[in-house]
Write an enzyme that holds these catalytic residues in place. Structure first.
Site, PDB file in Angstrom:
ATOM      1  CG  ASN A 123      57.871  45.109  -3.245  1.00 54.65           C
ATOM      2  OD1 ASN A 123      57.872  46.130  -3.940  1.00 54.65           O
ATOM      3  ND2 ASN A 123      56.770  44.613  -2.709  1.00 54.65           N
TER       4      ASN A 123
ATOM      5  CG  HIS B  38      51.790  42.215   1.229  1.00 55.18           C
ATOM      6  ND1 HIS B  38      52.828  42.768   1.958  1.00 55.18           N
ATOM      7  CD2 HIS B  38      52.290  42.009  -0.014  1.00 55.18           C
ATOM      8  CE1 HIS B  38      53.895  42.876   1.191  1.00 55.18           C
ATOM      9  NE2 HIS B  38      53.603  42.432  -0.013  1.00 55.18           N
TER      10      HIS B  38
END
Length: 463
Positions: free
Chosen positions: A318, A349
């Site tokens: 990521n 998140h």
């Protein structure tokens, strides 16, 4: 999932068309901005229906902040509003709409838009609210000197190439792409006359796109076969725990973690291919003279699978989110930058407890790994066999540490996470604490905060 794949495949076709028929030589910047924005809005509505209104509300709220807030506070207000709205949406999806209803799963695009909003706000603050000598070289390069127009702002946040799965990119890079300067800026960094060229080459992204599509196809096949046959939930099955010895459980943990990766490889590589197909993502020329199209790449699979340190693994997984965390948090945090960056990552998140178990464990393991590397690595560099042995051991430990850390991220809830860590005897937590108690921890050199003028002075002195 079907909507996601359909939109991304259609976006891929639209990206090819966009590059060929609406390239900078065929259409004005305004037309390219408008097309990219309208198609992005269409994709959002197609995938998420009326829930896509959350994307547009957040975008317009922060456009108001960008134009009305004072420059010294613009990055703070934008950050609080964007992260606050995202967190409220995370909460509503769990307690109101119930996680798992696909039509309400709008958090993915909202997370990407939050990254872009805060990135632009910080870079606008750097460009207008700070002196050049106060900035690092990277901050100065990415600083935005003027507020964007509404069309430029909407295009950057809602363009069809990245609205569904990202990745986040820098505002100046995106504007240079729309205006046709993106590739030339990178090519001008090379002396082409010395290489025998009379004029600048014209790199094509087709080869990079085809290569990335092959990766997505393999990832899709692995997801449909491997992932479903090795569910993460099995590692806390009572019968499995009773009959399987500890070392075998560690081995199976590695297998199920590997099986969970293909869906991320698929989504991120396909998103990268869509941007490349539109002509966006050129990063320059490597030492061998090969054109590189990895400016927006979100992962480096080889470096992930061969990582010999926790830091190396994180830096190649990521990638664009890691870059965002560095630019908006790590580089600007007044204290404890590592801890604050992990906490922000967890908050971004969502609010599932498993995320916080993962990122808090990640802080502990990162600090322990850093202490081991600083205190021990130099003893193994004196000979090739020692270095190979060190790399093999650190590879095994890194891969198992990552599996141990990310398992709660997949399990989400508290009960299965505690059950998992009990079955693992909390061994990574205990080892990390012991390492931090035994080995001296050197103060971390925060070189990224060094102002640009100081870095230039050091460079002149070295010369």
């Amino acid at each position: 999932q079907i909507n996601f794949v359909a939109c991304q495949l259609f976006a891929l076709l639209a990206a090819f068309w966009f590059r060929i028929y609406l390239g900078p030589s065929h259409a004005s910047s305004a037309v390219r901005h408008a097309f990219a924005t309208l198609f992005g809005i269409y994709f959002a509505v197609f995938c998420f229906g009326w829930y896509s209104i959350h994307l547009f509300v957040l975008v317009m709220m922060n456009y108001g902040i960008m134009n009305m807030a004072s420059i010294p506070n613009i990055h703070r207000y934008s950050f609080v509003v964007a992260m606050g709205y995202l967190t409220l949406c995370h909460i509503s999806r769990i307690y109101i709409f119930h996680y798992g209803i696909l039509t309400t799963d709008f958090s993915g695009p909202l997370m990407i838009i939050t990254q872009k909003i805060t990135t632009l706000a910080c870079q606008l603050h750097d460009g207008i609210g700070r002196q050049a000598e106060e900035l690092t070289a990277e901050q100065n390069r990415l600083a935005v000197k003027t507020r964007p127009s509404l069309l430029e702002y909407l295009s950057y946040l809602l363009n069809f190439m990245s609205i569904i799965a990202g990745p986040c990119s820098n505002y100046k890079d995106y504007i240079a792409f729309i205006e046709g300067r993106h590739v030339h800026m990178k090519l001008l960094e090379v002396n082409w006359k010395q290489k025998g060229y009379d004029r600048l080459p014209d790199p094509s992204p087709t080869g990079a796109v085809m290569y990335k599509l092959c990766i997505t196809l393999v990832s899709l096949i692995l997801f449909l076969t491997l992932t479903k046959n090795f569910p993460m939930a099995y590692i806390i099955d009572n019968e499995f725990l009773d009959k399987t010895p500890f070392l075998s459980r560690l081995g199976y943990l590695y297998v199920v973690t590997q099986a969970a990766k293909p869906k991320y490889y698929f989504a991120w590589t396909l998103a990268d291919a869509v941007n490349n197909a539109a002509g966006y993502g050129f990063s320059g020329v490597d030492e061998k003279g090969t054109f590189r199209w990895d400016l927006l790449s979100n992962l480096n699979i080889w470096n992930i699978e061969t990582a010999t340190s926790f830091k190396m693994y994180i830096e190649n997984w990521n990638i664009q989110t890691a870059a965002w965390l560095k630019r908006v948090c790590y580089d600007r945090a007044p204290w404890y930058p590592t801890a604050l960056t992990f906490i922000l990552s967890a908050l971004w998140h969502g609010i599932y407890p498993g995320y916080y178990f993962t990122f808090l464990t990640g802080i502990l393991i990162t600090l322990a790994a850093r202490a081991i590397r600083n205190n021990c690595r130099h003893y193994f560099l004196s000979s090739v066999p020692l270095k190979i042995a060190y790399d093999v051991v650190t590879w095994v430990v890194t891969q198992l540490a990552v599996c141990y850390t990310v398992a709660p991220f997949v399990m989400l809830a508290v009960e299965p996470t505690i059950k998992f860590y009990k079955s693992m005897y909390f061994h990574m937590h205990i080892l990390s604490i012991l390492v931090l108690l035994v080995l001296p921890v050197r103060p971390q050199a925060h070189s990224v905060r060094k102002p640009q003028n100081q870095a230039m002075q050091n460079s002149v002195k070295s010369k």
